[in-house]
Design an enzyme around this catalytic site. Sequence first.
Site, PDB file in Angstrom:
ATOM      1  N   CYS A   1       0.194   3.604   2.863  1.00  0.00           N
ATOM      2  CA  CYS A   1       0.513   3.106   4.107  1.00  0.00           C
ATOM      3  C   CYS A   1       2.049   3.405   4.090  1.00  0.00           C
ATOM      4  CB  CYS A   1       0.326   1.675   4.073  1.00  0.00           C
ATOM      5  SG  CYS A   1      -1.411   1.412   4.040  1.00  0.00           S
TER       6      CYS A   1
ATOM      7  N   CYS B   1       0.699  -1.307  -0.019  1.00  0.00           N
ATOM      8  CA  CYS B   1      -0.051  -0.004  -0.143  1.00  0.00           C
ATOM      9  C   CYS B   1       0.753   1.186   0.174  1.00  0.00           C
ATOM     10  CB  CYS B   1      -1.035  -0.115   1.053  1.00  0.00           C
ATOM     11  SG  CYS B   1      -1.807   1.613   1.594  1.00  0.00           S
TER      12      CYS B   1
END
Length: 145
Positions: free
Chosen positions: A72, A69
């Site tokens: 993230c 991600c």
Amino acid sequence: MLMSLHIVCPHCHATNRVPADRLGASPNCGSCHQALFAAQPAELTESHFNRHIANNDIPVLVDFWAPWCGPCRMMAPAFTKAAALLEPGMRLAKVNTEEEQGLAARYNIRSIPTLALFKSGQEIARQSGAMSEQDLVRWAQTHNK
């Protein structure tokens, strides 16, 4: 009588009793002797997630994330810096949803990154999406009243 708090060690996951007025004095774990607060998020797996959420007398802010991600990975340094600012009044932790799919399912994580704030074993706030260090700290403090 001094009030003491239960603090779960981020290294060995033992529950420690720490006098509330000594939280800021860099207490060490009674079992593994490592620092209870190291200005780093604790990496949690399903095997010790509940212990941290239920046994810590301080709130626990969990970042549900995954290595693939982009947002993230972008937020990770800000989350680590927020740990340095929010400890010892709050434990910051990370859960890799790729490795801990059961936890992600149990907490109905639909998008990542998702932050969940737990207090006394209960989720009290949730926010999806990447945030800056300042926004993380402000959000955590606002919901921890």
